[in-house]
Design an enzyme around this catalytic site. Sequence first.
Site, PDB file in Angstrom:
ATOM      1  N   TYR A 134       0.796  -1.188  -0.071  1.00 19.09           N
ATOM      2  CA  TYR A 134       0.030   0.082   0.091  1.00 19.09           C
ATOM      3  C   TYR A 134       1.060   1.100   0.063  1.00 19.09           C
ATOM      4  O   TYR A 134       1.630   1.392   0.990  1.00 19.09           O
ATOM      5  CB  TYR A 134      -0.730  -0.091   1.298  1.00 19.09           C
ATOM      6  CG  TYR A 134      -1.861   1.164   1.356  1.00 19.09           C
ATOM      7  CD1 TYR A 134      -2.178   1.872   0.299  1.00 19.09           C
ATOM      8  CD2 TYR A 134      -2.605   1.276   2.532  1.00 19.09           C
ATOM      9  CE1 TYR A 134      -3.207   2.728   0.621  1.00 19.09           C
ATOM     10  CE2 TYR A 134      -3.440   2.230   2.810  1.00 19.09           C
ATOM     11  CZ  TYR A 134      -3.789   3.024   1.694  1.00 19.09           C
ATOM     12  OH  TYR A 134      -4.823   4.128   2.099  1.00 19.09           O
ATOM     13  N   LYS A 162      -1.579  -1.175  -4.058  1.00 18.16           N
ATOM     14  CA  LYS A 162      -2.552  -0.396  -4.013  1.00 18.16           C
ATOM     15  C   LYS A 162      -1.842   1.156  -3.945  1.00 18.16           C
ATOM     16  O   LYS A 162      -1.181   1.582  -3.223  1.00 18.16           O
ATOM     17  CB  LYS A 162      -3.159  -0.476  -2.527  1.00 18.16           C
ATOM     18  CG  LYS A 162      -4.524   0.656  -2.473  1.00 18.16           C
ATOM     19  CD  LYS A 162      -5.126   0.437  -1.244  1.00 18.16           C
ATOM     20  CE  LYS A 162      -6.406   1.267  -1.082  1.00 18.16           C
ATOM     21  NZ  LYS A 162      -6.532   2.680  -1.700  1.00 18.16           N
TER      22      LYS A 162
END
Length: 267
Positions: A134, A162
């Site tokens: 992330y 992400k």
Amino acid sequence: MPGTYSGTIVPLITPLDEHGTVDERSVARLLDHVRAEVTGLMPALTSGEGWKLDARQWRDVVAYTVRHAGGLPVLAGIQLPDTASVIERARTAVELGVDAVVVTTPFGADVTQDAIVDHYRAIRAALDIPVFLYNEEALSGNRIEFDTLLRICEIPGIVGIKESSGDAAFTRKTAESGTGVPVFEGWENLLADVRGVDGFIGPLANLEPALCNAMLVDPSPERQAELNAVCERYGVFRDDWYRWVKKELHERGVISSPTTHEEARAA
């Protein structure tokens, strides 16, 4: 395996009652609300107030998501400040039966790029569970540089990114880099600018996953304008977007209470 994930993955809000207890029935209804349009479930990430949840709340929302997933993969968010804490919680995620964990960089503006690589290597060395990285800055206080990201993608078991840097050029460069690791845009307002990504992970998917899918199929300026208007209507672009997403889900009868973590603590 890299390449497995694509399409819209929903970073689930965490349904809480007024006492701060995770509401299993609301979790189940939320999953029923989105399941036809999404390819994966991501509990306890930022939209799920993951950095605020205590260990019991985190465990409950992940366990309920696994219980009611109905065959959809569950990728559990872990938002903790250091590698040891992440590994400890990831062990719990393995026990709960998740398919992958979603992990930020260690927290702190002084974290080096080498330390970021070591963080992901240590997690993969400690646990045989796939890792979604992330890339964000608001919570961790740092971000992954491009060359660092390429080094992380060489670690076996990295199954997705992400990409929430907010930099469309960086996201496009990442998607075009040929790592074999799928890249997901994390900002609704940038989808038209990042053609070529493998999918989308953002809070609007809790409310309008079909619209998110339509945007991935046709990332035109007109579709982007429509999506931006919907995000404005539901408060998705606000700093406390999860509060407004919960409010709308509650008004639709999907979750029993719009209570946020802060409101439960204050009560």
